[in-house]
Design a protein around this motif. Structure first.
Motif, PDB file in Angstrom:
ATOM      1  N   VAL A   1       0.855  -1.188   0.000  1.00  0.00           N
ATOM      2  CA  VAL A   1       0.000   0.000   0.000  1.00  0.00           C
ATOM      3  C   VAL A   1       0.889   1.236   0.000  1.00  0.00           C
ATOM      4  N   GLU A   2       0.654   2.138  -0.927  1.00  0.00           N
ATOM      5  CA  GLU A   2       1.420   3.389  -0.982  1.00  0.00           C
ATOM      6  C   GLU A   2       0.757   4.421  -0.085  1.00  0.00           C
ATOM      7  N   THR A   3       1.577   5.196   0.628  1.00  0.00           N
ATOM      8  CA  THR A   3       1.085   6.254   1.502  1.00  0.00           C
ATOM      9  C   THR A   3       2.126   7.358   1.566  1.00  0.00           C
ATOM     10  N   GLU A   4       1.764   8.481   2.153  1.00  0.00           N
ATOM     11  CA  GLU A   4       2.721   9.563   2.372  1.00  0.00           C
ATOM     12  C   GLU A   4       2.970   9.691   3.869  1.00  0.00           C
TER      13      GLU A   4
ATOM     14  N   THR B   1       6.086   2.924   0.604  1.00  0.00           N
ATOM     15  CA  THR B   1       5.252   1.747   0.395  1.00  0.00           C
ATOM     16  C   THR B   1       5.273   0.892   1.646  1.00  0.00           C
TER      17      THR B   1
ATOM     18  N   TYR C   1       6.599  15.960   3.483  1.00  0.00           N
ATOM     19  CA  TYR C   1       5.943  14.678   3.229  1.00  0.00           C
ATOM     20  C   TYR C   1       6.628  13.975   2.073  1.00  0.00           C
TER      21      TYR C   1
ATOM     22  N   THR D   1       1.554  -4.668   3.990  1.00  0.00           N
ATOM     23  CA  THR D   1       0.518  -4.990   4.975  1.00  0.00           C
ATOM     24  C   THR D   1       0.365  -6.494   5.215  1.00  0.00           C
TER      25      THR D   1
ATOM     26  N   PRO E   1       6.553   9.970  -0.236  1.00  0.00           N
ATOM     27  CA  PRO E   1       5.839   8.708  -0.441  1.00  0.00           C
ATOM     28  C   PRO E   1       6.649   7.517   0.058  1.00  0.00           C
TER      29      PRO E   1
ATOM     30  N   LEU F   1      -4.187  -0.408   5.074  1.00  0.00           N
ATOM     31  CA  LEU F   1      -3.389   0.386   6.004  1.00  0.00           C
ATOM     32  C   LEU F   1      -4.330   1.167   6.911  1.00  0.00           C
TER      33      LEU F   1
ATOM     34  N   CYS G   1      -2.008  -2.140  10.536  1.00  0.00           N
ATOM     35  CA  CYS G   1      -2.649  -2.564   9.295  1.00  0.00           C
ATOM     36  C   CYS G   1      -3.256  -3.954   9.425  1.00  0.00           C
TER      37      CYS G   1
ATOM     38  N   ASP H   1      -3.132   2.898  10.027  1.00  0.00           N
ATOM     39  CA  ASP H   1      -2.482   4.078  10.595  1.00  0.00           C
ATOM     40  C   ASP H   1      -0.971   3.977  10.434  1.00  0.00           C
TER      41      ASP H   1
END
Length: 61
Positions: A5-8, A21, A17, A24, A19, A53, A48, A55
């Motif tokens: 899962v990609e997130t910042e 990965t 910020y 999970t 990016p 995801l 997760c 948190d």
């Protein structure tokens, strides 16, 4: 199902910020990752479930 899962993440050092990965597939975990902007270490606490995801907490490492 994709477990990646990609997130910042917000850097607790410089405030920028970037990016990242998150895998999970292994459930909740802690890891250390360097900020892509200022290169300082960040302790990430990942919450997760497989494929989702919940948190990401970022603290100075």
């Amino acid at each position: 199902m994709s477990y990646l899962v990609e997130t910042e993440v917000g850097c607790p050092w410089c405030g920028e910020y970037f990016p990242t990965t998150v895998d999970t597939s292994q459930g909740d975990y802690n890891t250390i990752e360097d900020c892509n902007v200022c290169c300082r270490p960040i302790s990430l606490t990942i919450t997760c479930e497989p494929g989702e995801l919940t948190d990401v907490q970022a603290e100075r490492a």
